[in-house]
Design a protein around this motif. Structure first.
Motif, PDB file in Angstrom:
ATOM      1  N   THR A  78       8.545  -0.263   3.476  1.00  0.00           N
ATOM      2  CA  THR A  78       8.292  -1.162   4.594  1.00  0.00           C
ATOM      3  C   THR A  78       8.079  -2.576   4.079  1.00  0.00           C
ATOM      4  OG1 THR A  78       7.234   0.653   5.771  1.00  0.00           O
ATOM      5  CG2 THR A  78       6.732  -1.567   6.539  1.00  0.00           C
ATOM      6  N   SER A  79       8.476  -3.541   4.835  1.00  0.00           N
ATOM      7  CA  SER A  79       8.274  -4.934   4.461  1.00  0.00           C
ATOM      8  C   SER A  79       6.790  -5.259   4.331  1.00  0.00           C
ATOM      9  CB  SER A  79       8.887  -5.859   5.514  1.00  0.00           C
ATOM     10  OG  SER A  79       8.495  -7.197   5.286  1.00  0.00           O
ATOM     11  N   GLU A  80       6.425  -5.914   3.240  1.00  0.00           N
ATOM     12  CA  GLU A  80       5.030  -6.325   3.057  1.00  0.00           C
ATOM     13  C   GLU A  80       4.621  -7.386   4.082  1.00  0.00           C
ATOM     14  OE1 GLU A  80       7.543  -8.850   0.340  1.00  0.00           O
ATOM     15  OE2 GLU A  80       7.429  -6.715   0.721  1.00  0.00           O
ATOM     16  N   GLU A  81       5.590  -7.987   4.751  1.00  0.00           N
ATOM     17  CA  GLU A  81       5.277  -8.973   5.786  1.00  0.00           C
ATOM     18  C   GLU A  81       4.696  -8.319   7.042  1.00  0.00           C
ATOM     19  OE1 GLU A  81       9.041 -10.894   6.240  1.00  0.00           O
ATOM     20  OE2 GLU A  81       8.751 -12.132   4.458  1.00  0.00           O
ATOM     21  N   LEU A  82       4.771  -6.991   7.119  1.00  0.00           N
ATOM     22  CA  LEU A  82       4.266  -6.260   8.282  1.00  0.00           C
ATOM     23  C   LEU A  82       3.012  -5.466   7.925  1.00  0.00           C
ATOM     24  CD1 LEU A  82       7.711  -4.973   9.606  1.00  0.00           C
ATOM     25  CD2 LEU A  82       6.334  -6.862  10.509  1.00  0.00           C
ATOM     26  N   TRP A  83       2.146  -6.061   7.104  1.00  0.00           N
ATOM     27  CA  TRP A  83       1.006  -5.340   6.552  1.00  0.00           C
ATOM     28  C   TRP A  83      -0.192  -6.267   6.439  1.00  0.00           C
ATOM     29  CZ3 TRP A  83       0.642  -4.975   0.620  1.00  0.00           C
ATOM     30  CH2 TRP A  83      -0.444  -4.196   0.219  1.00  0.00           C
ATOM     31  N   MET A  84      -1.365  -5.756   6.817  1.00  0.00           N
ATOM     32  CA  MET A  84      -2.630  -6.465   6.638  1.00  0.00           C
ATOM     33  C   MET A  84      -3.701  -5.457   6.241  1.00  0.00           C
ATOM     34  SD  MET A  84      -2.765  -9.124   9.828  1.00  0.00           S
ATOM     35  CE  MET A  84      -3.733 -10.414   9.079  1.00  0.00           C
ATOM     36  N   ILE A  85      -4.711  -5.925   5.534  1.00  0.00           N
ATOM     37  CA  ILE A  85      -5.872  -5.110   5.189  1.00  0.00           C
ATOM     38  C   ILE A  85      -7.106  -5.872   5.644  1.00  0.00           C
ATOM     39  CG2 ILE A  85      -7.258  -4.124   3.324  1.00  0.00           C
ATOM     40  CD1 ILE A  85      -4.740  -3.778   1.708  1.00  0.00           C
ATOM     41  N   ASN A  86      -7.897  -5.244   6.496  1.00  0.00           N
ATOM     42  CA  ASN A  86      -9.113  -5.870   7.015  1.00  0.00           C
ATOM     43  C   ASN A  86      -8.832  -7.277   7.550  1.00  0.00           C
ATOM     44  OD1 ASN A  86     -10.469  -3.576   6.261  1.00  0.00           O
ATOM     45  ND2 ASN A  86     -11.340  -4.454   4.408  1.00  0.00           N
ATOM     46  N   MET A 135       0.842  -1.166   0.000  1.00  0.00           N
ATOM     47  CA  MET A 135       0.000   0.000   0.000  1.00  0.00           C
ATOM     48  C   MET A 135       0.883   1.223   0.000  1.00  0.00           C
ATOM     49  SD  MET A 135      -1.616   1.343   3.533  1.00  0.00           S
ATOM     50  CE  MET A 135      -0.385   1.322   4.767  1.00  0.00           C
ATOM     51  N   PRO A 136       0.547   2.187  -0.760  1.00  0.00           N
ATOM     52  CA  PRO A 136       1.147   3.492  -0.541  1.00  0.00           C
ATOM     53  C   PRO A 136       0.262   4.305   0.404  1.00  0.00           C
ATOM     54  CG  PRO A 136       0.246   3.324  -2.766  1.00  0.00           C
ATOM     55  CD  PRO A 136      -0.050   2.045  -2.063  1.00  0.00           C
ATOM     56  N   LEU A 137       0.903   4.877   1.399  1.00  0.00           N
ATOM     57  CA  LEU A 137       0.236   5.804   2.313  1.00  0.00           C
ATOM     58  C   LEU A 137       0.943   7.135   2.169  1.00  0.00           C
ATOM     59  CD1 LEU A 137      -1.464   6.812   4.727  1.00  0.00           C
ATOM     60  CD2 LEU A 137       0.266   5.763   6.228  1.00  0.00           C
ATOM     61  N   TRP A 138       0.211   8.135   1.720  1.00  0.00           N
ATOM     62  CA  TRP A 138       0.736   9.492   1.620  1.00  0.00           C
ATOM     63  C   TRP A 138       0.173  10.296   2.782  1.00  0.00           C
ATOM     64  CZ3 TRP A 138       2.264  12.407  -3.211  1.00  0.00           C
ATOM     65  CH2 TRP A 138       2.808  11.561  -4.183  1.00  0.00           C
ATOM     66  N   THR A 139       1.042  10.801   3.653  1.00  0.00           N
ATOM     67  CA  THR A 139       0.643  11.703   4.715  1.00  0.00           C
ATOM     68  C   THR A 139       1.203  13.071   4.356  1.00  0.00           C
ATOM     69  OG1 THR A 139       0.724   9.881   6.302  1.00  0.00           O
ATOM     70  CG2 THR A 139       0.649  12.118   7.203  1.00  0.00           C
ATOM     71  N   ILE A 140       0.307  14.013   4.106  1.00  0.00           N
ATOM     72  CA  ILE A 140       0.690  15.334   3.623  1.00  0.00           C
ATOM     73  C   ILE A 140       0.456  16.342   4.739  1.00  0.00           C
ATOM     74  CG2 ILE A 140       0.265  17.089   1.873  1.00  0.00           C
ATOM     75  CD1 ILE A 140      -0.749  14.763   0.054  1.00  0.00           C
ATOM     76  N   HIS A 141       1.536  16.783   5.354  1.00  0.00           N
ATOM     77  CA  HIS A 141       1.490  17.801   6.400  1.00  0.00           C
ATOM     78  C   HIS A 141       1.643  19.152   5.699  1.00  0.00           C
ATOM     79  CE1 HIS A 141       2.191  14.585   9.351  1.00  0.00           C
ATOM     80  NE2 HIS A 141       3.097  14.141   8.510  1.00  0.00           N
ATOM     81  N   HIS A 142       0.753  20.108   6.000  1.00  0.00           N
ATOM     82  CA  HIS A 142       0.827  21.388   5.308  1.00  0.00           C
ATOM     83  C   HIS A 142       0.246  22.504   6.163  1.00  0.00           C
ATOM     84  CE1 HIS A 142      -3.528  21.458   4.394  1.00  0.00           C
ATOM     85  NE2 HIS A 142      -3.395  20.143   4.383  1.00  0.00           N
ATOM     86  N   THR A 143       0.714  23.703   5.891  1.00  0.00           N
ATOM     87  CA  THR A 143       0.177  24.875   6.564  1.00  0.00           C
ATOM     88  C   THR A 143      -1.147  25.267   5.903  1.00  0.00           C
ATOM     89  OG1 THR A 143       1.558  26.266   5.137  1.00  0.00           O
ATOM     90  CG2 THR A 143       2.419  25.761   7.351  1.00  0.00           C
TER      91      THR A 143
END
Length: 141
Positions: free
Chosen positions: A109-117, A1-9
């Motif tokens: 990040t390793s895909e081994e450390l990922w789950m969805i639902n 999964m790509p997770l984009w966290t966009i911090h902005h003013t």
């Protein structure tokens, strides 16, 4: 999964711009074969008095943190293409804000450390992942 966290003013994005950017980001990953629901974009507005660069508050700033889990860049050229693509995605926004301080980085990040639902995602490129992409939902496989 790509997770984009966009911090902005404040004032960097309005609601329509957020939706458009999240859609463009998702479209790109889908074109690379990922299910659309793998892509998560989070906008986090931060007041200038809470956004420091070099120990000083930043009036106009954006900091993007991207986590890649489903796929990893395999070589230097791939990483360059990815960073150029991200820069192109962000450029229209940055150009509208003179003097903006902007940065981004990607963690893989390793895909081994990922789950969805509660499910371990299927291997990249597998028939099961293609089914997930087609159906746009995580199901047992």
């Amino acid at each position: 999964m790509p997770l984009w966290t966009i911090h902005h003013t404040p004032g960097i994005f309005n609601a329509e711009e957020k939706r458009a950017l999240a859609s463009r980001i998702t479209d790109h990953y889908e074109s690379a074969g990922l299910p659309r629901f793998y892509v998560v974009t989070v906008f986090h507005e931060i007041e200038p008095e809470d956004f420091y660069v070099g120990g000083e508050p930043t009036q106009v700033g954006i900091r993007v943190v991207i986590d890649h889990i489903a796929r990893h860049a395999v070589d230097t050229e791939s990483r360059r293409r990815i960073t150029q693509w991200i820069n192109q995605m962000l450029s229209p926004t940055l150009e509208r804000h003179p003097g903006v301080h902007s940065e981004f980085h990607i963690d893989e990040t390793s895909e081994e450390l990922w789950m969805i639902n509660g499910l371990v995602p299927p291997p990249g490129g597998s028939d099961a992942e293609k089914r997930w992409a087609k159906e746009n939902v995580a199901t047992a496989y």
